[in-house]
Motif scaffolding. Structure first.
Motif, PDB file in Angstrom:
ATOM      1  N   THR A 222       0.857  -1.186   0.000  1.00 50.71           N
ATOM      2  CA  THR A 222       0.000   0.000   0.000  1.00 50.71           C
ATOM      3  C   THR A 222       0.887   1.228   0.000  1.00 50.71           C
ATOM      4  O   THR A 222       2.031   1.190   0.486  1.00 50.71           O
ATOM      5  N   LEU A 223       0.372   2.309  -0.539  1.00 48.69           N
ATOM      6  CA  LEU A 223       1.109   3.567  -0.564  1.00 48.69           C
ATOM      7  C   LEU A 223       0.629   4.463   0.568  1.00 48.69           C
ATOM      8  O   LEU A 223      -0.540   4.412   0.970  1.00 48.69           O
ATOM      9  N   PRO A 224       1.500   5.318   1.098  1.00 51.98           N
ATOM     10  CA  PRO A 224       1.106   6.176   2.228  1.00 51.98           C
ATOM     11  C   PRO A 224       0.074   7.214   1.810  1.00 51.98           C
ATOM     12  O   PRO A 224       0.006   7.627   0.652  1.00 51.98           O
ATOM     13  N   GLY A 225      -0.736   7.653   2.776  1.00 51.25           N
ATOM     14  CA  GLY A 225      -1.729   8.682   2.495  1.00 51.25           C
ATOM     15  C   GLY A 225      -1.103  10.036   2.218  1.00 51.25           C
ATOM     16  O   GLY A 225      -1.648  10.842   1.454  1.00 51.25           O
ATOM     17  N   ARG A 226       0.051  10.291   2.851  1.00 61.75           N
ATOM     18  CA  ARG A 226       0.788  11.530   2.617  1.00 61.75           C
ATOM     19  C   ARG A 226       2.193  11.195   2.170  1.00 61.75           C
ATOM     20  O   ARG A 226       2.815  10.259   2.684  1.00 61.75           O
ATOM     21  N   VAL A 311       0.265  -2.290 -16.426  1.00 61.95           N
ATOM     22  CA  VAL A 311       1.329  -2.958 -15.680  1.00 61.95           C
ATOM     23  C   VAL A 311       1.735  -4.233 -16.414  1.00 61.95           C
ATOM     24  O   VAL A 311       0.874  -5.008 -16.855  1.00 61.95           O
ATOM     25  N   GLY A 312       3.022  -4.460 -16.565  1.00 58.09           N
ATOM     26  CA  GLY A 312       3.520  -5.663 -17.227  1.00 58.09           C
ATOM     27  C   GLY A 312       4.821  -6.129 -16.607  1.00 58.09           C
ATOM     28  O   GLY A 312       5.318  -5.540 -15.637  1.00 58.09           O
ATOM     29  N   LEU A 313       5.377  -7.200 -17.151  1.00 63.63           N
ATOM     30  CA  LEU A 313       6.587  -7.800 -16.588  1.00 63.63           C
ATOM     31  C   LEU A 313       7.558  -8.137 -17.704  1.00 63.63           C
ATOM     32  O   LEU A 313       7.167  -8.684 -18.742  1.00 63.63           O
ATOM     33  N   TRP A 314       8.848  -7.815 -17.483  1.00 59.72           N
ATOM     34  CA  TRP A 314       9.891  -8.248 -18.404  1.00 59.72           C
ATOM     35  C   TRP A 314      10.195  -9.723 -18.147  1.00 59.72           C
ATOM     36  O   TRP A 314      10.439 -10.128 -17.017  1.00 59.72           O
ATOM     37  N   GLY A 315      10.186 -10.537 -19.190  1.00 64.34           N
ATOM     38  CA  GLY A 315      10.544 -11.943 -19.056  1.00 64.34           C
ATOM     39  C   GLY A 315       9.411 -12.803 -18.538  1.00 64.34           C
ATOM     40  O   GLY A 315       8.272 -12.362 -18.378  1.00 64.34           O
ATOM     41  N   ALA A 316       9.732 -14.073 -18.278  1.00 66.30           N
ATOM     42  CA  ALA A 316       8.742 -15.045 -17.809  1.00 66.30           C
ATOM     43  C   ALA A 316       8.465 -14.845 -16.324  1.00 66.30           C
ATOM     44  O   ALA A 316       9.316 -14.362 -15.574  1.00 66.30           O
ATOM     45  N   GLY A 317       7.254 -15.269 -15.883  1.00 67.71           N
ATOM     46  CA  GLY A 317       6.901 -15.131 -14.483  1.00 67.71           C
ATOM     47  C   GLY A 317       5.969 -16.218 -13.995  1.00 67.71           C
ATOM     48  O   GLY A 317       5.151 -15.965 -13.105  1.00 67.71           O
ATOM     49  N   THR A 318       6.099 -17.443 -14.536  1.00 70.43           N
ATOM     50  CA  THR A 318       5.211 -18.539 -14.170  1.00 70.43           C
ATOM     51  C   THR A 318       5.219 -18.789 -12.661  1.00 70.43           C
ATOM     52  O   THR A 318       6.273 -19.015 -12.064  1.00 70.43           O
ATOM     53  N   ASN A 319       4.047 -18.745 -12.056  1.00 68.01           N
ATOM     54  CA  ASN A 319       3.871 -18.992 -10.619  1.00 68.01           C
ATOM     55  C   ASN A 319       4.710 -18.054  -9.740  1.00 68.01           C
ATOM     56  O   ASN A 319       5.047 -18.394  -8.602  1.00 68.01           O
ATOM     57  N   ARG A 320       5.025 -16.853 -10.275  1.00 71.21           N
ATOM     58  CA  ARG A 320       5.828 -15.889  -9.526  1.00 71.21           C
ATOM     59  C   ARG A 320       5.140 -14.523  -9.559  1.00 71.21           C
ATOM     60  O   ARG A 320       5.635 -13.576 -10.172  1.00 71.21           O
ATOM     61  N   PRO A 321       3.977 -14.387  -8.931  1.00 75.24           N
ATOM     62  CA  PRO A 321       3.225 -13.135  -8.999  1.00 75.24           C
ATOM     63  C   PRO A 321       3.940 -11.991  -8.287  1.00 75.24           C
ATOM     64  O   PRO A 321       4.824 -12.203  -7.449  1.00 75.24           O
ATOM     65  N   VAL A 322       3.540 -10.770  -8.650  1.00 72.46           N
ATOM     66  CA  VAL A 322       4.097  -9.556  -8.053  1.00 72.46           C
ATOM     67  C   VAL A 322       2.943  -8.662  -7.602  1.00 72.46           C
ATOM     68  O   VAL A 322       2.040  -8.361  -8.385  1.00 72.46           O
ATOM     69  N   SER A 323       2.942  -8.263  -6.339  1.00 74.77           N
ATOM     70  CA  SER A 323       1.943  -7.320  -5.840  1.00 74.77           C
ATOM     71  C   SER A 323       2.376  -5.898  -6.167  1.00 74.77           C
ATOM     72  O   SER A 323       3.563  -5.576  -6.089  1.00 74.77           O
ATOM     73  N   TRP A 324       1.411  -5.053  -6.523  1.00 68.30           N
ATOM     74  CA  TRP A 324       1.763  -3.679  -6.884  1.00 68.30           C
ATOM     75  C   TRP A 324       0.703  -2.704  -6.404  1.00 68.30           C
ATOM     76  O   TRP A 324      -0.430  -3.076  -6.096  1.00 68.30           O
ATOM     77  N   ALA A 325       1.100  -1.446  -6.307  1.00 70.80           N
ATOM     78  CA  ALA A 325       0.200  -0.373  -5.900  1.00 70.80           C
ATOM     79  C   ALA A 325       0.533   0.875  -6.703  1.00 70.80           C
ATOM     80  O   ALA A 325       1.713   1.163  -6.963  1.00 70.80           O
ATOM     81  N   VAL A 326      -0.495   1.603  -7.114  1.00 70.85           N
ATOM     82  CA  VAL A 326      -0.339   2.871  -7.823  1.00 70.85           C
ATOM     83  C   VAL A 326      -1.144   3.923  -7.081  1.00 70.85           C
ATOM     84  O   VAL A 326      -2.286   3.668  -6.664  1.00 70.85           O
ATOM     85  N   GLY A 327      -0.573   5.101  -6.885  1.00 71.44           N
ATOM     86  CA  GLY A 327      -1.270   6.178  -6.199  1.00 71.44           C
ATOM     87  C   GLY A 327      -1.176   7.479  -6.950  1.00 71.44           C
ATOM     88  O   GLY A 327      -0.152   7.775  -7.580  1.00 71.44           O
TER      89      GLY A 327
END
Length: 331
Positions: A222-226, A311-327
């Motif tokens: 999560t990203l900070p409120g401030r 949002v995308g990923l360079w290269g393969a990512g089988t069974n290797r998820p990435v959590s992300w947040a945008v604010g």
């Protein structure tokens, strides 16, 4: 068993599953080195100085169980003293296996490693030293420059770069090139400043990897409120590859920036691309909040501005998820 026979056995078993203990081979190599040192010491005591020279020459020729493996004590400079491991397991359970390794001169040389296409994802590896200004080699796959971002050596340790394997290729030639112009980008939006290459040789290798049996979900972010005096007006979180886009409309007037963060073993390979009212921005790669470091834009009174994030990923990512947040932050 002779060294030649041992090499043959290793090659025959190279395509099999990784051992339960991925460091077993390194342990065996360490044991072999200890046995050789004891035998050498005994030979010195019995046969004198002339025999010592012969024995040491023999050890030098036969010491590497993997053909082409660099001698850590003989290679100076760039790559530090650590060896690129034959096997290792990443924190998310991905098993990496070194296929081949080599060295390349830091001041203008090309070294090509040829490997068989195993069908698993391939990655180029470079062993970084402690000098953050050192320029890592550029990487080419079958003569074509690798599409993923270059390797950034910020501190010591091994760095990996995903490789795009041409469809149907039986063999893959991976070239590590230090002949091009050397420059360093010191800030996210700064210029590429010329840098004088250091003397020494890089340790390089090609790995393949086997993903975990099931997805290993990283911690949510999560990203900070401030942030740096700005207030988060809108935000969105997701997990790649299940969530790969975000759209919203801003109506409150003010000066905005877009910030991002993510988590997971492949977080540094995640890329973010933005469209502000249809105008496409450049892609940003990797995780980490940089106070007001994202693309800035203004929403005027009475205006509606549509923001789209991909949002995308360079290269393969089988069974290797990435959590992300945008604010979206407004001053």
């Amino acid at each position: 068993m002779s060294v030649r026979e041992l090499r043959d056995v290793l090659r025959e078993r190279a395509d099999g599953p990784a051992p339960a203990n991925p460091y077993r081979i390194e342990q065996v190599r360490a044991r072999v080195r200890r046995v050789r040192r004891r035998r050498t010491a005994a030979t010195v005591a019995l046969a004198g100085a002339a025999t010592v020279v012969t024995v040491l020459a023999s050890v030098t020729v036969t010491g590497a169980l993997h053909p082409g493996a660099p001698d850590a004590a003989a290679v100076p400079g760039i790559g530090g003293g650590a060896e690129l491991p034959a096997y290792y397991v990443s924190p998310d359970g991905t098993a990496y296996r070194r296929l081949e390794e080599a060295t390349v001169d830091a001041r203008g040389e090309k070294t090509t490693i040829t490997v068989t296409n195993t069908g698993r994802p391939l990655e180029a590896a470079v062993m970084c030293g402690t000098d953050a200004a050192a320029i890592a080699p550029e990487v080419y796959v079958n003569g074509r420059r690798a599409e993923s971002p270059g390797i950034a050596c910020e501190g010591a340790g091994m760095r990996l770069r995903p490789l795009e394997v041409p469809a149907g290729a039986g063999e893959v030639q991976v070239t590590f090139d230090t002949t091009g112009p050397a420059c360093v980008i010191r800030t996210e939006n700064g210029p590429c400043t010329p840098e004088q290459p250091r003397a020494g040789r890089w340790r390089v290798a090609v790995y393949d990897w086997t993903p975990p049996a099931r997805p290993v979900k990283p911690r949510p972010v999560t990203l900070p409120g401030r942030l740096d005096g700005a207030t988060r007006i809108k935000g969105f979180t997701g997990t790649w590859p299940d969530d790969g886009s975000y759209e919203t409309t801003l109506t409150a007037p003010g000066r905005y920036t877009i910030e991002r963060d993510c988590s997971g073993d492949l977080g540094d390979r995640l890329w973010f691309k933005y469209w502000i009212d249809g105008a496409e921005s450049r892609a940003l790669t990797g995780c980490g909040v940089r106070p007001l470091g994202g693309d800035a834009f203004t929403v005027r009174k009475g205006q509606k501005v549509k923001v789209r994030v991909l949002v995308g990923l360079w290269g393969a990512g089988t069974n290797r998820p990435v959590s992300w947040a945008v604010g979206l932050y407004r001053r």
